[in-house]
Design an enzyme around this catalytic site. Structure first.
Site, short mmCIF file in Angstrom:
data_model
loop_
_atom_site.label_atom_id
_atom_site.label_comp_id
_atom_site.label_asym_id
_atom_site.label_seq_id
_atom_site.Cartn_x
_atom_site.Cartn_y
_atom_site.Cartn_z
N SER A 248 17.15 10.25 56.56
CA SER A 248 15.91 10.49 57.31
C SER A 248 14.81 10.90 56.34
O SER A 248 15.05 11.05 55.14
CB SER A 248 16.14 11.60 58.33
OG SER A 248 16.25 12.85 57.65
N LYS A 249 13.62 11.08 56.89
CA LYS A 249 12.46 11.44 56.07
C LYS A 249 12.74 12.68 55.21
O LYS A 249 12.24 12.80 54.11
CB LYS A 249 11.26 11.72 56.97
CG LYS A 249 10.67 10.45 57.51
CD LYS A 249 9.30 10.72 58.11
CE LYS A 249 8.83 9.51 58.87
NZ LYS A 249 8.26 9.78 60.15
N ARG A 250 13.52 13.55 55.78
CA ARG A 250 13.90 14.77 55.08
C ARG A 250 14.47 14.48 53.68
O ARG A 250 14.36 15.28 52.77
CB ARG A 250 14.98 15.45 55.93
CG ARG A 250 15.27 16.87 55.72
CD ARG A 250 16.08 17.40 56.91
NE ARG A 250 17.10 16.46 57.39
CZ ARG A 250 18.29 16.30 56.83
NH1 ARG A 250 18.62 17.00 55.78
NH2 ARG A 250 19.15 15.44 57.34
N HIS A 251 15.09 13.33 53.51
CA HIS A 251 15.72 13.00 52.24
C HIS A 251 14.74 12.42 51.23
O HIS A 251 15.14 11.96 50.17
CB HIS A 251 16.87 12.01 52.45
CG HIS A 251 18.00 12.59 53.22
ND1 HIS A 251 18.25 12.25 54.52
CD2 HIS A 251 18.93 13.51 52.88
CE1 HIS A 251 19.30 12.93 54.96
NE2 HIS A 251 19.73 13.70 53.98
N GLY A 252 13.46 12.41 51.57
CA GLY A 252 12.50 11.84 50.62
C GLY A 252 12.14 10.45 51.04
O GLY A 252 12.17 10.13 52.23
#
Ligand code: GLU
Length: 473
Positions: A248-252
């Protein structure tokens, strides 16, 4: 199964609700490469029937991402919203043939049905109350209510397919509802559009994310009811982040275009995505052409892949090293402009040669641009490190060097000779000269071999930079 396809035709069928993300790009890559491997056709289909969430910007982002990755479709893009008449036509044919039927159940009836089933501990499902059966009398349709259309799913038997990735899968038809294929306003539903498209586009292999596995038995049943030749299905596991959670976006960076911005080469991203959930022996670094030659649909991993940023960087470095210096220069020049170098060409620096020298250690084009900056921007001021490095013998050696630099041939070999000479004449060790020279010339303590970086800085500029930091004799 009715026959089998003789031509390989694959498709990528994104819903345009956001950018092209890494998972979508990998699906596109596999479908593209599989078609290429078999000399087949790769089709792009935009599944834009979710009008609330689909946007033209997202369509553009998908097209841009695919173009950047070099995954051009042979046919399409086809837009589902432009095919509504066709879906309606097929629905009419199915009603005619009795493979679909109208259902007048209201929301309240369906809710009551569900509540009763749950109370009995049963799995909630449509109970088939409007399903025509031989010898059965259906209720009178209520007036003023628009019906939905349901697919008449087979009651008995199983749906089975041999998944290219997951192997044989079998679902009992008893598990499947009579799926709504058109809403009461006449609009076709998602699974139905996919089926009609895969049929009309003569798709031979459906390669997609395994979040669609549950749709497959329904789609197969509808295709079979239409008398269509079934495609083969291959469901590719999801991509997880380094922490094992769904990516997800959380991972960059999850948008493909973010990788372009960050300085990754499309060839490296292709190589990385290819390996993310697929393998060919122990091959790690390979070209697009090699991938196409190897990718026959076998050896796709059955378990989720984990995204590994370090590995992508490592691969990018390999692909940067394998790229022609002139091609790297063309990528790096606009990045230098972003860093304030208005006209890199005007500096007299051979950017291609600079890229050739520096590419060895760079993980991204952005890093390459950042290290190339030292050729375009003279250091200013005298740092503490420089002050400390400018011992009296070092200053003497550097002055000798500057004096001779006016006339020495400006190439690596001659410069190496001159450096050696200046170092020896002042009884220095190489680093005692190299460190202040690097700081004066480039403002940094470490660079590739001094004579190599020096030879790429125009003579006048090198002398100017050295003089600027050396107090007058
Ligand atoms: N539109 C679907 C998605 O974006 C893909 C459907 C398919 O490949 O069958 O996930």
């Amino acid at each position: 199964m009715t026959g089998s396809h003789t031509q390989v035709r694959t498709r990528f069928a994104p819903s345009p609700t956001g950018f092209l993300h890494i998972g979508g790009a990998r699906t596109a890559l596999y479908a593209w490469a599989f078609a290429r491997h078999h000399g087949g056709t790769f089709i792009l289909r935009i599944e834009d029937t979710d009008v609330e969430r689909s946007t033209p910007e997202a369509v553009q982002a998908i097209l841009d991402g695919m173009r950047w990755l070099g995954l051009q479709p042979d046919e399409g893009p086809f837009y589902q919203m432009r095919r509504m008449d066709r879906y309606r036509e097929v629905i009419a044919q199915m009603l005619q043939a009795g493979t679909a039927y109208r259902c007048w159940c209201s929301r309240e009836e369906l809710d009551a049905m569900r509540a009763a089933q749950e109370a009995r501990g049963e799995k909630p499902r449509y109970d088939g109350r409007w399903r025509p059966e031989a010898g059965r009398t259906l209720p009178q349709p209520p007036s003023g209510v628009a019906p939905v259309i349901r697919f008449r799913n087979p009651r008995d038997g199983v749906v089975a397919w041999d998944d290219l990735v997951k192997g044989p899968i079998e679902i009992a038809n008893a598990e499947l509802d009579d799926l709504i294929i058109a809403r009461s306003d006449g609009t076709p539903t998602y699974n139905f559009c996919v089926v009609v498209d895969d049929w009309d586009m003569r798709i031979s292999h459906v390669i997609r994310g395994d979040d669609h596995v549950n749709n497959t038995p329904r789609q197969i049943n509808i295709l079979a009811a239409l008398g269509a030749t079934l495609p083969r299905y291959g469901h590719v596991p999801m991509i997880h982040g380094p922490d094992g959670q769904k990516l997800s976006k959380r991972h960059g960076a999850v948008s493909v275009m973010q990788y372009q911005a960050d300085g990754y080469l499309p060839e490296a991203v292709i190589n990385y995505l290819a390996r993310l959930g697929w393998s060919h022996g122990d091959a790690e670094v390979f070209s697009r052409e090699q991938f196409v030659a190897w990718f026959d649909g076998a050896h796709i991993s059955r378990s989720p892949a984990r995204f590994d940023f370090d590995k992508l960087r490592w691969l990018n470095n390999h692909h940067i090293k394998a790229t022609e210096d002139a091609a790297l220069a063309a990528e790096v020049a606009p990045r230098l402009r972003d860093h304030g170098i208005a006209d890199p060409d005007a500096s007299g620096v051979d950017l291609a040669a600079v890229c050739g020298l520096l590419k060895e250690r760079c993980g991204t084009l952005e890093e390459l641009a950042e290290s190339a900056m030292m050729f375009f921007l003279a250091p200013h001021g005298i740092s503490d490190a420089l002050q400390a490095a400018l011992s009296a013998p070092a200053v003497g050696a550097l002055r000798d060097f500057v004096a001779a630099a006016e006339s020495v041939p400006w190439n690596r070999e001659a410069l190496a000779g001159l450096i050696r000479q200046s170092v020896t004449a002042h009884g220095l060790k190489m680093p005692q000269f190299g460190l202040p020279a690097r700081l004066l010339l480039f403002g940094r303590p470490q660079t590739p071999a001094l004579e190599a970086v020096l030879s790429l800085l125009p003579r006048e500029e090198a002398i100017r930079r050295l003089r600027a930091g050396l107090a007058p004799a």
